[in-house]
Design a protein around this motif. Structure first.
Motif, PDB file in Angstrom:
ATOM      1  N   LEU A 286      51.775 -14.572  24.862  1.00 45.23           N
ATOM      2  CA  LEU A 286      51.393 -13.330  24.196  1.00 45.23           C
ATOM      3  C   LEU A 286      49.964 -12.951  24.547  1.00 45.23           C
ATOM      4  O   LEU A 286      49.049 -13.763  24.415  1.00 45.23           O
ATOM      5  N   PHE A 287      49.791 -11.717  24.997  1.00 49.94           N
ATOM      6  CA  PHE A 287      48.451 -11.164  25.238  1.00 49.94           C
ATOM      7  C   PHE A 287      48.216 -10.161  24.110  1.00 49.94           C
ATOM      8  O   PHE A 287      49.063  -9.298  23.857  1.00 49.94           O
ATOM      9  N   LYS A 288      47.063 -10.254  23.490  1.00 52.40           N
ATOM     10  CA  LYS A 288      46.789  -9.375  22.351  1.00 52.40           C
ATOM     11  C   LYS A 288      45.378  -8.816  22.492  1.00 52.40           C
ATOM     12  O   LYS A 288      44.467  -9.551  22.918  1.00 52.40           O
ATOM     13  N   GLY A 289      45.170  -7.559  22.173  1.00 53.29           N
ATOM     14  CA  GLY A 289      43.806  -7.028  22.258  1.00 53.29           C
ATOM     15  C   GLY A 289      43.742  -5.546  21.958  1.00 53.29           C
ATOM     16  O   GLY A 289      44.731  -4.938  21.522  1.00 53.29           O
ATOM     17  N   GLN A 290      42.585  -4.982  22.228  1.00 53.78           N
ATOM     18  CA  GLN A 290      42.355  -3.563  21.945  1.00 53.78           C
ATOM     19  C   GLN A 290      43.129  -2.712  22.954  1.00 53.78           C
ATOM     20  O   GLN A 290      42.880  -2.797  24.147  1.00 53.78           O
ATOM     21  N   GLY A 291      44.034  -1.899  22.435  1.00 59.36           N
ATOM     22  CA  GLY A 291      44.871  -1.074  23.311  1.00 59.36           C
ATOM     23  C   GLY A 291      44.264   0.284  23.583  1.00 59.36           C
ATOM     24  O   GLY A 291      44.888   1.134  24.217  1.00 59.36           O
ATOM     25  N   ALA A 292      43.046   0.520  23.108  1.00 62.58           N
ATOM     26  CA  ALA A 292      42.408   1.823  23.306  1.00 62.58           C
ATOM     27  C   ALA A 292      40.952   1.697  22.906  1.00 62.58           C
ATOM     28  O   ALA A 292      40.491   0.627  22.492  1.00 62.58           O
ATOM     29  N   GLY A 293      40.252   2.827  23.019  1.00 61.36           N
ATOM     30  CA  GLY A 293      38.847   2.838  22.606  1.00 61.36           C
ATOM     31  C   GLY A 293      37.939   2.915  23.815  1.00 61.36           C
ATOM     32  O   GLY A 293      38.285   2.461  24.910  1.00 61.36           O
ATOM     33  N   SER A 294      36.774   3.490  23.583  1.00 63.39           N
ATOM     34  CA  SER A 294      35.856   3.789  24.668  1.00 63.39           C
ATOM     35  C   SER A 294      35.456   2.531  25.454  1.00 63.39           C
ATOM     36  O   SER A 294      35.719   2.428  26.661  1.00 63.39           O
ATOM     37  N   LEU A 295      34.853   1.555  24.785  1.00 64.72           N
ATOM     38  CA  LEU A 295      34.344   0.391  25.518  1.00 64.72           C
ATOM     39  C   LEU A 295      35.453  -0.567  25.964  1.00 64.72           C
ATOM     40  O   LEU A 295      35.430  -1.043  27.113  1.00 64.72           O
ATOM     41  N   PRO A 296      36.459  -0.855  25.090  1.00 72.76           N
ATOM     42  CA  PRO A 296      37.525  -1.743  25.579  1.00 72.76           C
ATOM     43  C   PRO A 296      38.232  -1.178  26.814  1.00 72.76           C
ATOM     44  O   PRO A 296      38.519  -1.909  27.767  1.00 72.76           O
ATOM     45  N   THR A 297      38.495   0.141  26.824  1.00 71.78           N
ATOM     46  CA  THR A 297      39.185   0.720  27.983  1.00 71.78           C
ATOM     47  C   THR A 297      38.249   0.710  29.188  1.00 71.78           C
ATOM     48  O   THR A 297      38.652   0.381  30.313  1.00 71.78           O
TER      49      THR A 297
END
Ligand SMILES: NC(=O)c1ccc[n+]([C@@H]2O[C@H](COP(=O)([O-])OP(=O)(O)OC[C@H]3O[C@@H](n4cnc5c(N)ncnc54)[C@H](OP(=O)(O)O)[C@@H]3O)[C@@H](O)[C@H]2O)c1
Length: 409
Positions: A286-297
């Motif tokens: 399983l990979f989990k994390g921020q699927g959006a947003g300025s810095l994560p993207t």
């Protein structure tokens, strides 16, 4: 790559401005933004006016620029920009899942013919490094399943409906927090998740699937009674994108699922994304994390830029393996269907009904249906009906008519 990367950046919105920031905060990368092109002449911006312009030729015709980073919100304009950049032998990094899913093979060929790289890690679940992992880590494994939460807006809404809010309240909240667009169709009707699924299917299974051939049904019509049904059974509602290999067939679709507490996605809430990759040898990860947003993207875009510094290209290794794999819609699936109108439930023909509940103002059925029977229904436009897949493995019909449960692979 021995030379420095001179970037022409299209778009200075959520992700473009994030990239500007992360590039300036990252010391060790040999890359600089040479020119920025945006669209709206009347907009006030946080950067000096001499850094940006409005004509795409300022980037595309600049011989110093060897990398185009395309971060605009218009897939048609992006198509023109990206194809021209590749033809002019500039590397391209993009985050535009609609553009990529709809033109993937053409863009792969263009990049190859012009000897440049075309990378797009940010297009699928933003900060989660899933494409390059599928390309590199699982090269020798046979992947059997991809499944996950690929859209942050719908996941946020479903987290709020699970907490007792109505769909409209949850959507408003998602909009106030900047997760939902003024027209949320792409997110809540599951187009966005479908584009991402199509891209991952190419890397994981070597199969090109056209978005038009992949079923997408979203969460627009969920009601509290549906959430209550799920809760009574110890289940949670999640919008899952799914691709499962059943022998030489691949089923791929996006739909609401009722999932049990031991499911990988059960605890992935709010704006997080999760992707399960299952392989014959590696089993389930399983990979989990921020699927959006300025810095994560922007971090995923930055990672592609760094990869270009060592001449990285996707090799589409699974496409090079000869298989007879093809997309199928000939399988059965166990569903829940709820409505306040008993007649609505008749719109679905069941192979086998397991529960048939009727009260004065709420009706539901559960049981097995042919997946193909869902396709003509236009469920995204059918109010007062909510369909969700129940936790049972899909079963292929054509080649295994009598088998009640198949192991994936
Ligand atoms: N936001 C996220 O969290 C996220 C996550 C993953 C992937 N993505 C993808 O990243 C891309 C950018 O998304 P975003 O959220 O940053 O969008 P955004 O905030 O709406 O910004 C879009 C930018 O594109 C510019 N633009 C639009 N049409 C243009 C054109 N024809 N030529 C030049 N510039 C143009 C706009 O210019 P103006 O400033 O002049 O209006 C604006 O700067 C999209 O493909 C999106 O799907 C976004």
């Amino acid at each position: 790559m021995s030379t420095k990367l001179n970037i022409g950046l299209f778009g200075f919105g959520c992700v473009g401005s994030g990239l500007y920031k992360v590039l300036h905060e990252t010391q060790q990368i040999k890359a600089n933004i040479e020119r920025i092109v945006v669209k709206d002449r009347s907009k006030k911006r946080s950067i000096a006016p001499e850094l940006y312009g409005f004509d795409k030729a300022e980037i595309l015709e600049n011989p110093n620029i060897n990398l185009v980073v395309e971060l605009i919100d218009d897939a048609e304009a992006a198509y023109e920009i990206v194809t021209e950049a590749l033809r002019r032998q500039k590397h391209v990094v993009s985050a535009n899942k609609k553009l990529i899913a709809e033109h993937l093979d053409e863009l792969i060929d263009l990049a190859k013919d012009n000897g440049v790289s075309f990378l797009y890690e940010a297009a699928v679940c933003a900060s989660i490094p899933v494409i390059r992992n599928i390309e590199e880590y699982y090269t020798s494994d046979v992947l059997s399943r991809l499944e996950g939460i690929f859209n942050e807006t719908s996941n946020y809404i479903l987290t709020q409906t699970d907490a007792g809010k109505s769909y409209d309240e949850a959507l408003q909240e998602a909009s106030d927090l900047g997760y939902a667009e003024s027209d949320p169709t792409l997110d809540v009707d599951a187009f966005d998740a479908k584009f991402k699924l199509c891209i991952l299917v190419k890397h994981a299974f070597g199969l090109t699937v056209e978005p038009k051939d992949v079923f997408n049904y979203g969460i627009r019509h969920i009601k509290q009674r549906d959430v209550r049904y799920a809760k009574e059974k110890g289940l949670k509602v999640k919008l899952l994108a799914k691709a499962v290999k059943l022998n030489d067939k691949l089923l791929a679709y996006v739909a609401p699922h009722f999932i049990p507490a031991d499911h990988n996605c059960y605890a992935i809430d709010n704006a997080l994304n999760g992707v399960t990759v299952e392989g014959l040898f590696s089993d389930e990860q399983l990979f989990k994390g921020q699927g959006a947003g300025s810095l994560p993207t922007a971090s995923a875009v930055l990672s592609d830029i760094s990869a270009l510094l060592y001449d990285y290209q996707y090799e589409y290794k699974k496409s090079n393996v000869l298989t007879d794999l093809s997309l199928t819609q000939d399988f059965k699936v166990k569903v829940y269907v709820g409505s306040t109108d008993a007649k609505r439930l008749e719109e679905l023909s069941f192979l086998h009904v397991e529960e048939n509940y009727q009260s004065a103002d709420y009706y539901y059925k559960t049981g097995w249906i042919r997946f193909e029977d869902l396709l003509p229904l236009n469920l995204n436009a059918t109010a007062d009906l909510f369909v969700a897949v129940l936790p049972e493995n899909e079963v292929e019909l054509a080649s295994q008519p009598k088998v009640e449960a198949l192991n994936y692979v």
